[in-house]
Design a protein around this motif. Structure first.
Motif, short mmCIF file in Angstrom:
data_model
loop_
_atom_site.label_atom_id
_atom_site.label_comp_id
_atom_site.label_asym_id
_atom_site.label_seq_id
_atom_site.Cartn_x
_atom_site.Cartn_y
_atom_site.Cartn_z
N UNK A 129 -4.80 5.22 7.03
CA UNK A 129 -4.15 4.08 7.00
C UNK A 129 -4.31 3.40 5.64
N UNK A 130 -3.77 2.38 5.35
CA UNK A 130 -4.04 1.56 4.06
C UNK A 130 -5.48 1.07 4.36
N UNK A 159 -2.37 2.51 -0.69
CA UNK A 159 -1.35 2.83 0.49
C UNK A 159 -1.82 4.04 0.89
N UNK A 160 -1.46 4.23 2.41
CA UNK A 160 -1.72 5.42 3.13
C UNK A 160 -1.17 6.80 2.69
N UNK A 161 0.12 6.67 2.02
CA UNK A 161 0.66 8.03 1.76
C UNK A 161 -0.15 8.54 0.26
N UNK A 175 4.77 3.35 -4.22
CA UNK A 175 4.41 4.73 -4.03
C UNK A 175 5.12 5.75 -4.32
N UNK A 176 6.51 5.73 -4.06
CA UNK A 176 7.56 6.59 -4.53
C UNK A 176 7.56 6.99 -5.86
N UNK A 177 7.27 5.90 -6.86
CA UNK A 177 7.08 6.12 -8.27
C UNK A 177 5.85 6.77 -8.62
N UNK A 237 1.28 0.71 8.79
CA UNK A 237 1.70 1.96 8.18
C UNK A 237 0.77 3.01 8.15
N UNK A 238 0.80 4.42 8.61
CA UNK A 238 -0.24 5.42 8.14
C UNK A 238 0.68 6.57 7.83
#
Length: 681
Positions: free
Chosen positions: A562-563, A613-615, A644-646, A548-549
């Protein structure tokens, strides 16, 4: 000389061939001033001369005032009208000739049939065919070639093939019509087979045949066959012909061989035009080399060549797919400067570009400025709302589209069903799916069935989704099984998830997502042995998990993360901001979703992994790099995780900033602690 009819005819004929209209008019005027009344023979030559020079009014005036007409007069007028794109008039004149009792020559038939082909009038073309057969010239070379071309242009390849087979003598025009006809209706394999047969028959190959064949090679990505055609191009000395060079560049570009495309493009700088540059740009865009595509565009402008609508469409499409907003807005400015913003295709691509870059308001504004939106523009806007999870808005636009009399197509319904799926509008989505064929005459395809699987799966209606799969007229495609597998993971159906994963792996053996999702299902059930078994299967099959990036644009540059990424020059400031945000969002009520980490470790370690996490790193960087008034737009190559959404919801609340995250599925607009998806995605 004025009394020597044959000599006059020869001079007029010379003027017609060399298109010396002024000299032809002078001679005609001289004849009139001398009181000489041209006979039918000489008038026919004058009609032909005016027609070939594009002075159709003069030709018609002469023809209409002729006291006597013969077969040559009619044939010259029909040919002149057809050559000057007066196709309906050409057919009417042909009918007038028949009323006068004249038996048409093969040249008159050829011109009339060409007119039918240009008008797309297959019914009139068939009548011409019947009449030609009646007079015994249906298989003559000129008539047969034009009949074959007419049928192929009208999409009736069976009839075209029949005419072709019945012709006792075939030339390069006949073969070209066959190859071109197959290409136009998408029968590219047949086009290449026809080219092979043409070679076997030792028919002369011209540049038109080569261009049509290269077009078929490009569509099939048949690079090997294309190379053999390229060798014929070189052997015949056509490599410097601009149309052939463009066809070669286009073929290699479509096949993804950009090195060969670039080599062909660089052969002769004098033989380049806007098509040459656009073919190369399009190739770089399709192979996701946007920077190279933009550099070719810069070179095009440096050479003083004006880009066309296809050039801009290709580049703007690339910006949309890469969410490259800065480049996209610059291209938009250039589009407006040379008035291409009114082009229906360019404006539709702009709507799509702004939508994919997260600027929904800009997409709507561009659409509203289109005077008379085409089907493509409406589809773009429905798609934009679908991508952003605004299903109700997608439905409103769809209804407006239908009310305006614009007929929806298969693409419209994919966007509409996607919007319904992401917004949880299950019943509405099902209603539209079942109305496709009955109400709108659009037969559902694999993609539409997959959308319904996704629609039911996201809503947790797994049993209905399974029943729907069992009733489908074909097996679900990879997207369908992936959607069902994702739903099984979210809603904890281990058995059905395992079935979906097996189906997906069978379709796409190297798709790591299927096995990762299956691993997550086992992890949620704390079946660690099964998790290890799946991961061992991935290792043994050399299936690597897609890393994931996330990336964000700042300072005219794209920053990729990236993570656990420690490579950025501003890493210290980023992680200081990240830790500060964690304290702030925890104080605001954030609780880590450690269950979303499919690993057998303690919660503190899981929390640490989630935190980097990357985001989240990309958001932290954007907060310290972008001015307050500028929206934060983060792009991610895989689905954003639950935690991450939370976390980003809480970040938008504590910082007071609007944050837009585009993952590989949809857009999330975070504002003041809430997300546009309503936690349904």
């Amino acid at each position: 000389m004025l009394r020597d009819t044959n000599a006059l005819a020869h001079v007029i004929q010379t003027y017609a061939k060399t298109k010396r209209l002024r000299r032809g008019k002078q001679l005609h005027a001289l004849l009139i001033c001398a009181g000489y009344t041209p006979c039918t023979f000489l008038t026919n030559h004058l009609v032909n001369m005016y027609s070939k020079c594009g002075e159709l009014d003069h030709a018609l005036k002469l023809f209409d005032t002729m006291p006597q007409r013969n077969l040559v007069s009619w044939t010259a007028m029909i040919s002149g009208l057809s050559q000057n794109s007066k196709f309906s008039e050409a057919i009417r004149t042909f009918c007038g000739m028949r009323i006068c009792g004249e038996v048409p020559t093969q040249f008159a038939f050829s011109s009339a049939i060409r007119a039918c082909a240009s008008l797309g009038s297959i019914e009139m073309g068939k009548q011409m065919h019947c009449l030609a057969l009646k007079f015994g010239i249906g298989s003559e070379l000129f008539v047969g070639s034009n009949l074959e071309d007419m049928y192929s242009k009208c999409g009736a390849m069976f009839d075209a093939c029949k005419v072709f087979e019945e012709m006792p003598c075939k030339d390069e025009v006949s073969w070209t019509a066959m190859i071109d006809g197959y290409s136009k209706i998408g029968e590219f394999e047949e086009a290449l087979l026809a080219f092979k047969n043409m070679i076997d028959e030792e028919v002369t190959i011209d540049q038109h045949v080569l261009c049509s064949t290269l077009n078929a090679c490009g569509a099939l990505k048949a690079c090997k066959f294309g190379r053999s055609v390229h060798s014929s191009v070189v052997k015949l000395g056509f490599e410097s012909e601009i149309f052939v060079g463009n066809a070669l560049t286009d073929m290699y570009s479509k096949a993804g061989d950009m090195e060969s495309a670039s080599n062909v493009f660089g052969i002769d700088s004098e033989c380049r035009n806007v098509v040459s540059y656009t073919c190369l740009i399009d190739g770089y865009v399709e192979t996701e080399q946007i920077e190279k595509g933009l550099s070719v565009f810069v070179e095009l402008r440096r050479q003083g060549i004006e880009p066309n609508e296809f050039t801009f469409s290709s580049l703007i499409k690339a910006c949309a797919n890469q969410a490259a907003l800065e480049q996209g807005t610059q291209l938009h400015a250039q589009v407006m400067k040379i008035n291409f913003d009114e082009d229906p295709f360019v404006s539709s691509i702009l709507v799509d570009m702004y939508g994919k870059c997260g600027l929904l308001e800009h997409a709507i504004q561009v659409f509203d400025e289109i005077g008379d939106p085409t089907e493509i523009a409406w589809n773009s806007l429905v798609s934009v709302f679908g991508q952003h999870g605004l299903g109700k808005d997608a439905i409103k636009i769809f209804e407006r589209m239908v009310d305006r009399g614009v007929k929806p197509n298969a693409i419209t319904f994919i966007s509409l069903l996607t919007g319904c799926s992401h917004a949880g509008l299950v019943e509405e989505g099902l209603d539209y799916f079942y109305s496709m064929d009955k109400t709108y005459g659009v037969v559902p395809r694999e993609e539409h069935y997959s959308c319904v699987i996704d629609l039911l799966g996201r809503a947790g209606r797994l049993k209905e989704a399974k029943e729907f799969i069992n009733r489908m007229p074909f097996e679900p495609n990879a997207f369908g099984w992936c959607s069902y597998l994702g739903a099984c993971r979210i809603h904890g159906d281990k058995e059905m998830g395992k079935l979906a994963a097996e189906k997906l792996v069978k379709l796409e053996p190297k798709n790591s997502g299927a096995l990762v999702l299956l691993s997550n299902i086992y992890a949620n059930k704390r079946q660690w042995e099964d998790v290890r078994s799946v991961r061992m299967r991935m290792r043994d099959g050399n299936v690597k998990k897609l890393p994931g990036y996330s990336w964000v644009d700042a300072g005219c540059k794209t920053h990729v993360f990236g993570a656990e990424d420690w490579s950025h020059p501003r890493k210290s400031a980023i992680y200081e901001k990240l830790d500060s945000l964690l304290d702030q969002i925890k104080a605001a009520g954030y609780v880590p979703h450690t269950d979303s980490v499919p690993l057998d470790m303690d919660d503190s370690m899981k929390e640490k992994l989630l935190h980097r996490h990357s985001e989240r790193i990309a958001v932290a960087f954007a907060l310290i790099s972008l001015p307050i008034g500028k929206p934060i737009i983060v792009k991610k190559n895989i689905r954003v995780c639950v935690d991450c959404h939370s976390a980003i919801k809480f970040i938008s609340k504590v910082t007071g900033r609007k944050i837009i995250v585009r993952d590989n599925s949809r857009f999330h607009h975070f504002t003041d602690g809430s997300c546009s998806c309503g936690d349904y995605w």
